[in-house]
Design a protein around this motif. Structure first.
Motif, short mmCIF file in Angstrom:
data_model
loop_
_atom_site.label_atom_id
_atom_site.label_comp_id
_atom_site.label_asym_id
_atom_site.label_seq_id
_atom_site.Cartn_x
_atom_site.Cartn_y
_atom_site.Cartn_z
N PRO A 7 0.81 -1.22 0.00
CA PRO A 7 0.00 0.00 0.00
C PRO A 7 0.85 1.28 0.00
N ASN A 8 2.09 1.22 0.42
CA ASN A 8 2.96 2.40 0.48
C ASN A 8 3.84 2.53 -0.76
N PHE A 9 3.56 1.76 -1.80
CA PHE A 9 4.39 1.78 -3.00
C PHE A 9 4.17 3.07 -3.78
N ILE A 10 5.26 3.73 -4.17
CA ILE A 10 5.21 4.94 -4.98
C ILE A 10 5.91 4.63 -6.30
N ASP A 11 5.18 4.78 -7.39
CA ASP A 11 5.73 4.49 -8.71
C ASP A 11 6.59 5.65 -9.16
N GLU A 12 7.89 5.42 -9.29
CA GLU A 12 8.83 6.48 -9.63
C GLU A 12 9.29 6.41 -11.07
N ARG A 13 8.62 5.62 -11.89
CA ARG A 13 9.01 5.54 -13.30
C ARG A 13 8.66 6.84 -14.00
N LYS A 14 9.50 7.26 -14.93
CA LYS A 14 9.29 8.52 -15.64
C LYS A 14 8.60 8.30 -16.97
N GLU A 15 8.74 7.13 -17.56
CA GLU A 15 8.14 6.83 -18.85
C GLU A 15 7.15 5.68 -18.71
N VAL A 16 6.13 5.72 -19.51
CA VAL A 16 5.16 4.64 -19.52
C VAL A 16 5.74 3.49 -20.34
N TYR A 17 5.61 2.29 -19.83
CA TYR A 17 6.16 1.13 -20.52
C TYR A 17 5.30 0.77 -21.72
N THR A 18 5.92 0.71 -22.88
CA THR A 18 5.25 0.24 -24.09
C THR A 18 6.10 -0.87 -24.70
N PRO A 19 5.57 -2.07 -24.79
CA PRO A 19 6.37 -3.17 -25.34
C PRO A 19 6.65 -2.95 -26.83
N LYS A 20 7.86 -3.34 -27.23
CA LYS A 20 8.24 -3.20 -28.64
C LYS A 20 7.58 -4.29 -29.47
N GLU A 21 7.22 -3.92 -30.69
CA GLU A 21 6.63 -4.91 -31.58
C GLU A 21 7.74 -5.82 -32.11
N LYS A 22 7.44 -7.11 -32.17
CA LYS A 22 8.43 -8.05 -32.67
C LYS A 22 8.49 -7.97 -34.20
N GLU A 23 9.70 -7.90 -34.70
CA GLU A 23 9.88 -7.88 -36.14
C GLU A 23 10.09 -9.30 -36.64
#
Length: 62
Positions: A38-54
């Motif tokens: 419950p005390n977790f603070i998300d400190e990520r600056k960018e939103v995670y977007t998975p890369k498309e597989k080529e």
């Protein structure tokens, strides 16, 4: 003449073994395991977007 190993006694060479920290991990409660911290603070600056597989051929002809 052979001397048994135990007859010479122990001789201190000055080596002091340092104590190591425990390798055990603290066990969390079942409620925290299911619901999350419950005390977790998300400190990520960018939103995670998975890369498309080529495909193999598209990466080959680049």
């Amino acid at each position: 003449m052979c001397i048994p190993h135990g007859m010479s006694g122990t001789v201190s060479n000055g080596f002091v073994k340092k104590s190591k920290p425990q390798k055990s991990i603290k066990r969390v409660s079942q409620k925290e395991f299911e619901k999350g911290d419950p005390n977790f603070i998300d400190e990520r600056k960018e939103v995670y977007t998975p890369k498309e597989k080529e495909s193999f051929f598209s990466s080959l002809f680049k």
